[in-house]
Design a protein around this motif. Structure first.
Motif, short mmCIF file in Angstrom:
data_model
loop_
_atom_site.label_atom_id
_atom_site.label_comp_id
_atom_site.label_asym_id
_atom_site.label_seq_id
_atom_site.Cartn_x
_atom_site.Cartn_y
_atom_site.Cartn_z
N ILE A 77 1.10 18.97 -31.53
CA ILE A 77 1.10 17.81 -30.65
C ILE A 77 2.04 16.73 -31.18
O ILE A 77 2.71 16.03 -30.41
N ASP A 123 -7.04 19.69 -27.04
CA ASP A 123 -6.68 20.35 -25.78
C ASP A 123 -5.67 21.47 -26.02
O ASP A 123 -5.78 22.55 -25.44
N ILE A 124 -4.68 21.19 -26.89
CA ILE A 124 -3.68 22.21 -27.21
C ILE A 124 -4.36 23.41 -27.85
O ILE A 124 -4.07 24.57 -27.52
N LEU A 162 -3.77 14.92 -23.19
CA LEU A 162 -3.36 16.17 -23.83
C LEU A 162 -3.38 15.97 -25.34
O LEU A 162 -2.37 15.69 -25.96
#
Length: 297
Positions: A243, A73-74, A69
């Motif tokens: 993140i 990806d975020i 992640l």
């Protein structure tokens, strides 16, 4: 007797293979705690996973947070068309509501009244300071003195006073006026401007957000496009900060460390029960084959 003798080797090999693999699988999780005889701890206690739980937590946290992640990806998740359209639609509807949402109600929905009024007072101070600073940088005293001198010269031009009022005399009249105005602004500017700022902010905070947008020239049909651009730009520039702030690796590690060894066992078995059973059965099969080979040899 000969048949029993022939079957004994494969059966014993199968039993040994099954038992050793079963024991190996069980030793992944059991015993849950170290077993001690006096000050001596028995080898291989606790099981591998309970013993290495901290290392497992760090490894899984690092894998999830740094590899599974990532900020990319975020960003992709938040900019997914379906999710983005839903968020933009909801925000646009919220901002365009004519009566329900004022600037004040919107902000107080997400913070306490104490924080709201503290922030409002800070905003009033910041705006007041900026206005005073701007006026000071304009050198208003000099502007007033210069303009006063120009107006006086213009008014007395062609009159008897034009012969009597020379440059020095006019300066002696206008310069003190400019200096007095500048001093007055420095000493009393905040007291004069403060109530005006408070009044304007009070008007603004009680207006519907939709009307505020209309007043600054944003039409209702332009709001979704404006929200889309702001949202997309915000996500693209802030995904990395998201993140880092979430600290997913740290959260995963903390959660696993907080789990009991028995919970980890149940979690692993819920995913790999069939595979672990297959390993045990494979041990039995291999033991059977090895026993059969011994007979043939």
């Amino acid at each position: 007797m000969d048949i029993l003798y022939l079957l004994a080797g494969p059966l014993i090999g199968s039993l040994i293979g099954y038992s050793t693999n079963y024991l190996a699988v069980r030793m992944l999780f059991r015993p849950l705690r170290p077993i001690k005889i006096g000050n001596f701890r028995l080898p291989f206690t606790p099981g591998i996973i309970p013993k290495r739980k901290g290392q497992l937590a760090r490894a899984l946290g690092s894998a999830v947070g740094n590899n599974l992640l990532t900020s990319d990806d975020i960003e992709k998740m938040l900019l997914d068309e379906a999710l983005k359209d839903l968020i933009v639609s909801r925000l646009a509807d919220f901002l365009c509501a004519e009566e329900e949402h004022t600037l004040k109600t919107m902000l107080t929905d997400y913070c306490t009244e104490e924080h709201y009024f503290r922030g409002k007072a800070h905003l009033e101070k910041v705006i007041g300071d900026k206005i005073i600073s701007g006026i000071t940088q304009l050198d208003l005293g000099e502007i007033i003195a210069t303009e006063s001198k120009r107006v006086i010269k213009q008014k007395i031009e062609g009159t008897m006073l034009a012969f009597m009022a020379n440059e020095k005399m006019i300066n002696s009249l206008t310069a003190p006026i400019g200096a007095m105005v500048e001093t007055y602004i420095k000493e009393n500017g905040k007291d004069v401007i403060g109530p005006i700022i408070k009044l304007e902010i009070a008007k603004l905070e009680n207006q519907p957000i939709g009307k505020i947008l209309t007043d600054i020239g944003v039409e209702k049909n332009q709001v979704p496009n404006l929200v889309d651009k702001i949202y997309s730009q915000f996500v693209r520039t802030k995904a990395t900060e998201f993140i880092k702030a979430l600290d997913i690796a740290g959260v995963v590690e903390q959660k696993i460390n907080a789990m009991e060894a028995l919970e980890i066992e149940k979690l692993v078995l819920s995913v790999m029960k069939n595979e672990l059973r297959a390993i045990v059965n494979l041990g039995a099969l291999l033991g059977l084959l090895i026993g059969a080979l011994n007979i043939l040899i």
